[in-house]
Design an enzyme around this catalytic site. Structure first.
Site, PDB file in Angstrom:
ATOM      1  NE  ARG A  20       1.376   2.348  -6.730  1.00  0.00           N
ATOM      2  CZ  ARG A  20       2.603   2.833  -6.761  1.00  0.00           C
ATOM      3  NH1 ARG A  20       3.630   2.029  -6.986  1.00  0.00           N
ATOM      4  NH2 ARG A  20       2.830   4.117  -6.558  1.00  0.00           N
ATOM      5  N   GLY A  25       2.693   3.536   1.470  1.00  0.00           N
ATOM      6  CA  GLY A  25       3.296   3.625   2.799  1.00  0.00           C
ATOM      7  C   GLY A  25       3.895   4.987   3.080  1.00  0.00           C
ATOM      8  CG  ASP A  59       6.692   3.530  -7.073  1.00  0.00           C
ATOM      9  OD1 ASP A  59       6.062   4.598  -7.177  1.00  0.00           O
ATOM     10  OD2 ASP A  59       6.370   2.634  -6.278  1.00  0.00           O
ATOM     11  CG  ASP A  90       5.042  -3.201  -4.959  1.00  0.00           C
ATOM     12  OD1 ASP A  90       5.695  -4.186  -5.336  1.00  0.00           O
ATOM     13  OD2 ASP A  90       5.521  -2.325  -4.217  1.00  0.00           O
ATOM     14  CG  ASN A  91       7.636  -0.487  -7.385  1.00  0.00           C
ATOM     15  OD1 ASN A  91       6.830   0.127  -6.686  1.00  0.00           O
ATOM     16  ND2 ASN A  91       8.814  -0.877  -6.952  1.00  0.00           N
ATOM     17  CG  ASP A 101      10.850   7.170   7.781  1.00  0.00           C
ATOM     18  OD1 ASP A 101      10.406   6.902   6.648  1.00  0.00           O
ATOM     19  OD2 ASP A 101      11.994   7.635   7.973  1.00  0.00           O
ATOM     20  N   GLY A 102       7.436   6.655   6.563  1.00  0.00           N
ATOM     21  CA  GLY A 102       6.573   7.477   5.720  1.00  0.00           C
ATOM     22  C   GLY A 102       7.283   8.629   5.043  1.00  0.00           C
ATOM     23  N   GLY A 105       0.831  -1.213   0.000  1.00  0.00           N
ATOM     24  CA  GLY A 105       0.000   0.000   0.000  1.00  0.00           C
ATOM     25  C   GLY A 105       0.857   1.250   0.000  1.00  0.00           C
TER      26      GLY A 105
HETATM   27  P1  AMP Z   1       9.116   0.543  -3.199  1.00  0.00           P
HETATM   28  O1  AMP Z   1       9.621  -0.804  -3.629  1.00  0.00           O
HETATM   29  O2  AMP Z   1      10.155   1.535  -2.852  1.00  0.00           O
HETATM   30  O3  AMP Z   1       8.177   1.093  -4.218  1.00  0.00           O
HETATM   31  O4  AMP Z   1       8.296   0.347  -1.823  1.00  0.00           O
HETATM   32  C1  AMP Z   1       7.649  -0.842  -1.447  1.00  0.00           C
HETATM   33  C2  AMP Z   1       6.658  -0.596  -0.342  1.00  0.00           C
HETATM   34  O5  AMP Z   1       7.302  -0.057   0.816  1.00  0.00           O
HETATM   35  C3  AMP Z   1       5.538   0.370  -0.675  1.00  0.00           C
HETATM   36  O6  AMP Z   1       4.376  -0.085  -0.028  1.00  0.00           O
HETATM   37  C4  AMP Z   1       6.041   1.662  -0.090  1.00  0.00           C
HETATM   38  O7  AMP Z   1       4.996   2.560   0.210  1.00  0.00           O
HETATM   39  C5  AMP Z   1       6.712   1.180   1.180  1.00  0.00           C
HETATM   40  N1  AMP Z   1       7.771   2.088   1.665  1.00  0.00           N
HETATM   41  C6  AMP Z   1       8.980   2.326   1.108  1.00  0.00           C
HETATM   42  N2  AMP Z   1       9.683   3.217   1.845  1.00  0.00           N
HETATM   43  C7  AMP Z   1       8.889   3.558   2.893  1.00  0.00           C
HETATM   44  C8  AMP Z   1       9.037   4.435   4.007  1.00  0.00           C
HETATM   45  N3  AMP Z   1      10.147   5.139   4.209  1.00  0.00           N
HETATM   46  N4  AMP Z   1       8.011   4.519   4.876  1.00  0.00           N
HETATM   47  C9  AMP Z   1       6.883   3.821   4.710  1.00  0.00           C
HETATM   48  N5  AMP Z   1       6.685   2.976   3.697  1.00  0.00           N
HETATM   49  C10 AMP Z   1       7.667   2.843   2.778  1.00  0.00           C
HETATM   50 MG    MG Z   2       6.653   1.332  -4.922  1.00  0.00          MG
END
Ligand code: AMP
Ligand code: MG
Length: 504
Positions: free
Chosen positions: A196, A109, A279, A269-270, A138-139, A107
């Site tokens: 996605r 995040g 992403d 998810d990307n 940490d969002g 989701g």
């Molecule tokens: P990504 O592969 O970078 O697209 O991220 C995979 C998942 O991790 C997605 O659900 C993102 O929202 C979550 N995510 C990545 N970095 C963070 C972060 N610093 N804080 C919260 N969620 C994250």
């Molecule tokens: Mg992503």
């Protein structure tokens, strides 16, 4: 601290506290699907005052923003410190396969959607605080990765490659812990939709078939209306939709391969349901041509190596097909809907390569001819972007030596150049016309890792002129831009030691 304890109260329709009027008019869009698809919440303000790091006028025009849109209110709003009036922000839920393994629920995040405006563009703030989907995160997003995403989104668009867009990036001195302490930034991203493959996988995996159908119907009606009219697959709109997504994805992969773009994290998810590049994390434009190049420092097995991208996209499409199966209703039909990927990718790739080579008409033996070149480039890891640009100028009249000098052993490229001259002799276009076309197909400027890194190092000192200069050349990457030759040169030795991972 659980992520939910960080959530602000859900936004009420009447809630105008802390809002600013940016002249944006919001429409329900995705949010009309209902609460099963997202959680309403506000961005979490950054602790320290925000500042502009970069912004894109072409992206601002997409939203219909006025020329003087970069106000203090806009700065606060696009950082997530206040809401644009009328916005009812939310974070969406999705799941996905990461590195080939089912990862369950993920989701948004660290991305919060402000909503969709009446221009048809969704506006999302990446790095704007935790959500129920943050898991251990940490969002937040750090300055370096936000600058990379901002620059690359707009650069890809200028290269003619489908992508999410970036309106602006703002920063603040608010600390963010990664391998070391860095500072926070927020990218305001735009897309017609951020849906996605993983959104579909989420509802399928949880056997929430009514919501799966609702989502598919929404995407088909809004973005793939032709699938309703089709006679393909016995009029099965969901199968036609899968085929359309598959073909858009194939076309996107052909463009990535042709420009030398490595995504780095092609998890499901990307993967955009609209066939957009989405992403931007550990991405890289190839320097030297190495088909097995791995740009993501976390990807030790090379699952997402440059030469794996077309196959991985196909694997991801299988996951999407699996998710859509309850709607398509017949496994054979679902498999059949993926079939055209195997012809669309090669034909799109070959046509991109012909454009790079300045060849108008296809000919027998083209595939082997291109492969011979790729082998010669790979043997010596010749710089991908510089090779093509020099080849274009050579066709336009410059000496062959400018190309040959890129190779230590000249024999293979000389043989290939002789075959190329013979192949071009059969073309209807003049050499000048061919060269002009090649200069529109082979960019002079791409966002190489070291260029991004230098702009980031400067930005860390609060000097954003490097970001702006890069952005300016990348906005028209096929132009010569005299005075900016340093942005079109070979990478320095230290470029190969830059390590970019998922941690950002
Ligand atoms: P990504 O592969 O970078 O697209 O991220 C995979 C998942 O991790 C997605 O659900 C993102 O929202 C979550 N995510 C990545 N970095 C963070 C972060 N610093 N804080 C919260 N969620 C994250
Ligand atoms: Mg992503």
């Amino acid at each position: 601290m659980t992520p939910t304890s960080l959530l602000a109260a859900p936004l009420e329709d009447t809630d105008t506290e802390g809002t600013v009027d940016l002249g944006l008019r919001w429409t329900p869009g995705f949010s009309a699907l209902g609460p099963g698809f997202y959680t309403r919440l506000r961005p979490t303000p950054l602790g320290a005052p925000p500042y502009w790091v970069g912004s894109s006028e072409p992206a601002a025009r997409l939203l219909g923003l006025p020329a003087d849109w970069r106000s203090e209110d806009a700065l606060q709003a696009f950082t997530g410190n206040v809401l644009p009036s009328g916005s009812q922000p939310y974070a969406t839920v999705y799941s996905g396969h990461q590195f080939g393994v089912w990862a369950g629920q993920l989701g948004d995040g660290r991305a919060i959607m402000l909503g969709e405006t009446d221009t048809g563009w969704e506006v999302q703030l990446k790095g704007s605080g935790p959500t129920p989907y943050s898991r251990m995160g940490d969002g937040r997003a750090v300055l370096r990765s936000s600058i990379r995403e901002f620059l690359c989104s707009e650069a890809m668009h200028a290269l003619g490659i489908p992508t999410t867009r970036a309106l602006c990036v703002t920063g603040s001195d608010s600390p963010v812990r990664r391998e070391e302490i860095e500072t926070a930034a927020v990218v305001a991203r735009l897309a017609p939709s951020f849906i996605r493959f993983g959104h579909f996988e989420h509802f399928a995996a949880n056997e929430r078939i009514d919501e799966l159908r609702q989502l598919a119907d929404y995407v088909i009606d809004r973005y793939y209306p032709d699938c309703r009219e089709t006679s393909l697959f016995g009029g099965n709109a969901y199968a036609a939709f899968l085929q359309s997504v598959s073909e858009r994805t194939a076309a996107l992969m052909a463009q990535w391969q042709a420009v030398g773009f490595c995504h780095g994290v092609m998890n499901t998810d990307n993967m955009s349901i609209l066939g957009l590049t989405i992403d931007y994390g550990p991405f890289q434009f190839l320097d030297g041509f190495d088909p097995r190049h791995i740009c993501n420092h976390s990807d030790s097995a090379g699952r997402y190596a440059y030469n794996q991208q077309p196959n991985v996209a196909y694997w991801n499409l299988f996951c999407l097909a699996q998710a859509l199966l309850p709607l398509i209703g017949d496994q054979q039909v679902a498999v059949a809907a993926l079939e055209s990927y195997k012809t669309v990718f090669p034909s799109e790739f070959e046509s991109r390569m012909r454009a790079k080579l300045g060849l108008q008409q296809p000919a027998e033996g083209d595939r082997e001819f291109v492969n011979d070149l790729l082998r010669a480039l790979a043997t010596e890891k010749v710089d991908w972007t510089i090779f093509w640009r020099r080849l274009s100028h050579h066709v336009g009249g410059e000496a062959e030596s400018t190309v040959r000098d890129l190779f230590i052993d000249p024999a293979p490229i000389e043989a290939w150049l002789a075959a190329y001259a013979a192949r071009r002799a059969g073309q209807s276009a003049s050499a000048q016309e061919a060269a002009a076309g090649m200069l529109r197909a082979n960019p002079k400027f791409v966002l190489r890792n070291h260029l991004g890194q230098m702009a980031i190092d400067q930005a860390r000192q609060k000097d954003f002129s490097g970001v702006a200069r890069l952005q300016a050349v990348l906005e028209s990457p096929f132009e010569e831009h005299p005075g900016h030759e340093d942005l079109a040169g070979f990478p320095p030795d230290w470029a190969s030691s830059i390590e970019i991972s998922c941690s950002s």
